[in-house]
Design an enzyme around this catalytic site. Sequence first.
Site, PDB file in Angstrom:
ATOM      1  N   HIS A 387     -26.211 -44.640  91.337  1.00 14.49           N
ATOM      2  CA  HIS A 387     -25.104 -44.656  92.320  1.00 14.49           C
ATOM      3  C   HIS A 387     -24.921 -42.960  91.906  1.00 14.49           C
ATOM      4  CE1 HIS A 387     -21.029 -44.011  92.296  1.00 14.49           C
ATOM      5  NE2 HIS A 387     -20.502 -45.697  92.130  1.00 14.49           N
ATOM      6  N   GLU A 400     -16.487 -44.981  93.344  1.00 13.06           N
ATOM      7  CA  GLU A 400     -16.901 -45.172  94.588  1.00 13.06           C
ATOM      8  C   GLU A 400     -15.444 -44.878  95.460  1.00 13.06           C
ATOM      9  OE1 GLU A 400     -20.199 -46.786  97.365  1.00 13.06           O
ATOM     10  OE2 GLU A 400     -19.582 -48.067  95.275  1.00 13.06           O
ATOM     11  N   ARG A 403     -13.734 -42.133  96.646  1.00  8.59           N
ATOM     12  CA  ARG A 403     -14.557 -41.562  97.983  1.00  8.59           C
ATOM     13  C   ARG A 403     -13.537 -42.682  98.703  1.00  8.59           C
ATOM     14  NH1 ARG A 403     -20.489 -42.485  97.928  1.00  8.59           N
ATOM     15  NH2 ARG A 403     -20.106 -43.087  95.998  1.00  8.59           N
ATOM     16  N   ARG A 424     -24.966 -46.493  98.909  1.00  6.72           N
ATOM     17  CA  ARG A 424     -25.146 -45.460  97.507  1.00  6.72           C
ATOM     18  C   ARG A 424     -26.983 -45.036  97.493  1.00  6.72           C
ATOM     19  NH1 ARG A 424     -22.388 -50.205  92.653  1.00  6.72           N
ATOM     20  NH2 ARG A 424     -20.861 -48.816  93.411  1.00  6.72           N
ATOM     21  N   HIS A 526     -28.131 -46.564  87.783  1.00  3.98           N
ATOM     22  CA  HIS A 526     -26.334 -47.453  87.891  1.00  3.98           C
ATOM     23  C   HIS A 526     -26.957 -49.073  87.895  1.00  3.98           C
ATOM     24  CE1 HIS A 526     -22.128 -48.011  88.230  1.00  3.98           C
ATOM     25  NE2 HIS A 526     -22.495 -48.748  89.513  1.00  3.98           N
ATOM     26  N   HIS A 527     -28.311 -49.272  88.616  1.00  6.67           N
ATOM     27  CA  HIS A 527     -27.553 -51.319  88.790  1.00  6.67           C
ATOM     28  C   HIS A 527     -29.197 -51.675  88.656  1.00  6.67           C
ATOM     29  CE1 HIS A 527     -25.479 -54.513  89.434  1.00  6.67           C
ATOM     30  NE2 HIS A 527     -26.345 -55.352  89.354  1.00  6.67           N
ATOM     31  N   ARG A 566     -27.190 -52.133  95.824  1.00  7.36           N
ATOM     32  CA  ARG A 566     -25.800 -52.754  96.245  1.00  7.36           C
ATOM     33  C   ARG A 566     -24.905 -52.244  96.190  1.00  7.36           C
ATOM     34  NH1 ARG A 566     -21.885 -52.905  92.912  1.00  7.36           N
ATOM     35  NH2 ARG A 566     -23.071 -51.812  91.341  1.00  7.36           N
TER      36      ARG A 566
END
Length: 594
Positions: A387, A400, A403, A424, A526-527, A566
């Site tokens: 991220h 997010e 932004r 991302r 992050h993921h 993602r």
Amino acid sequence: MMTKKALGLMIGALLSGALIGGEAAAGQTLADFHSKMGGCASCHGTNAVTAASVPDDEHALNAQCQTCHGSYKDIRKTGTEIDPHHSHLGDINCTSCHTAHARPKLVCNDCHTFPNKMPFADAPEAAPKVSPDEAAIEAAMKAEPRESYDVVVIGAGSAGFNAAIAAKRAGASVLLLEKNSFSGGNSMLAAGGYNAVGTKQQKAKGITDTVEAYVEDTLKGGRGKNDRALVEILAKESAAGVEWLEGMGADLSEVKRSGGARVDRTHRPTGGETVGPHIVKTLRAQAEKDGVPARLNSRAVRLIVDENHTVRGVVVEGKHSGLYRVNAKAVVLAAGGYGQNKEMVAFYRPTFKGMTSSNNVTSTGDGVRMALEAGASMTDIDWIQAHPTVGKGSRILISETVRGVGAVMVNETGARFVNELTTRDRASDAILKQPGRHAWLVFDADLYAKAKMVRGYDHLGMLKKADTIEGLAKAAGMDPKVLEKTLADYNAYRAKGHDDAFGRPDMPLAVAKAPFYAVEVAPGIHHTMGGVAVTTESEVLDIQSRPMPGLYAAGEVTGGVHGFNRLGGNAVADTVVFGRRAGEHAAKYALEQK
């Protein structure tokens, strides 16, 4: 005469810091303190068996805590002080922090660095936890089952809760397991929103969107490596998932835009409330109402699979009860990813070794490990998403949405360098190419008033603030002239409706109203994009790509939905849509077994 509740609140005040002249006695534990007020019975009740055999979920203990001390609402502080009794984690077990027989732990500091002093902080540390050895696990597998269910769900984040609720409503008996002392998992930290197409919220705002556009945006974001059939299900059933949550009392009435989306389709609560805690709170309450609350402090350690790769149950390690076997006709893996497992990250993605992570401490890859041990196949397992905006020097995700609603991203000199609403992976790559490998998000008073989560970052001391752009630049170590020109150019692009510099598609707010704010960010894990391979019915595939009878999976433990990258807002949708589907398919399979 003092009432029991008044006495309890007085004791609560003592335990909050007024103990014996302001401190607990040296080396004293919480249990030692209570020994002067009725001994073990003050916490465990008068039943000696209960005192000796604490249920793993510790709900009875926590009910006893609140009988004496009042609810979290009773003991919350007011003002600007950081109050752990009023947090995004919700009303979690008191015993998540307050350990009776050993040194307590402020679970907030799994992510934060709050200076709060815990009562009994100099109590002896708990003995190191020893993982069960293979012989003990094998013995539990061969033992008679302690319980039997139609469906066992592993992991009580959004995917797990949705699976458990769906399976229960389909007529199955269900057990929901959670290894942590409170539920929520990574879903508890979700900050952006829920991507959905064809909702009444979009219609009310006049937003033109289609399933095809959702699919195309998701495939583009995932670099075309997604499983298209899964993406189409995600898009087609996303609106139904919103309605499903709203039927439980969730508020997803606001619609904003996240990076990689061509239109506003990210649904979130009114006023900018953080989406993850809101959804988890909703699911917790519904699961309790439906009779499938999470059994806390209960870690699944092994799937029980026969010679035909058919699932027969699971071995569980309870905090107090130890190892035991649970038989199940179907099991749903919803244990999340491996973003907090440093060894797995280093193995699968060596370039991310040592990178900070925004993930919950529970994201240790247990589901992936158990699936591999059972013979499941993986897809895209080595792809991890960074991220772009994790608070520099912290593990706090700067959503997010910040932004999306108007913040501008600049480097350490004050210059823009990227379209803030790009995907991302591209935003992270761009930040890592800047001096110092970090960036700043800059915004003004209008955004501060509009986004509740931003005020939360301010409460945590993460924001720089000034009454002028020059002052903000100096506070953040930027070049004032560069930042002033950057924001003047941005505001001019917004006024004419086209970002000449980087092609940002949506500029909802100018950066023009004092005071001005900035938060420092850098990329963080992050993921985990890949994981267990599944069919469109959420069945787990074995190494020969055949469904493993009775084994299902949903959420971050799976791969295929998001491809190599993602989009923001798709993870929450994933947990709801596929969590619900996994529960329904698992229940159908289980109820068909004799």
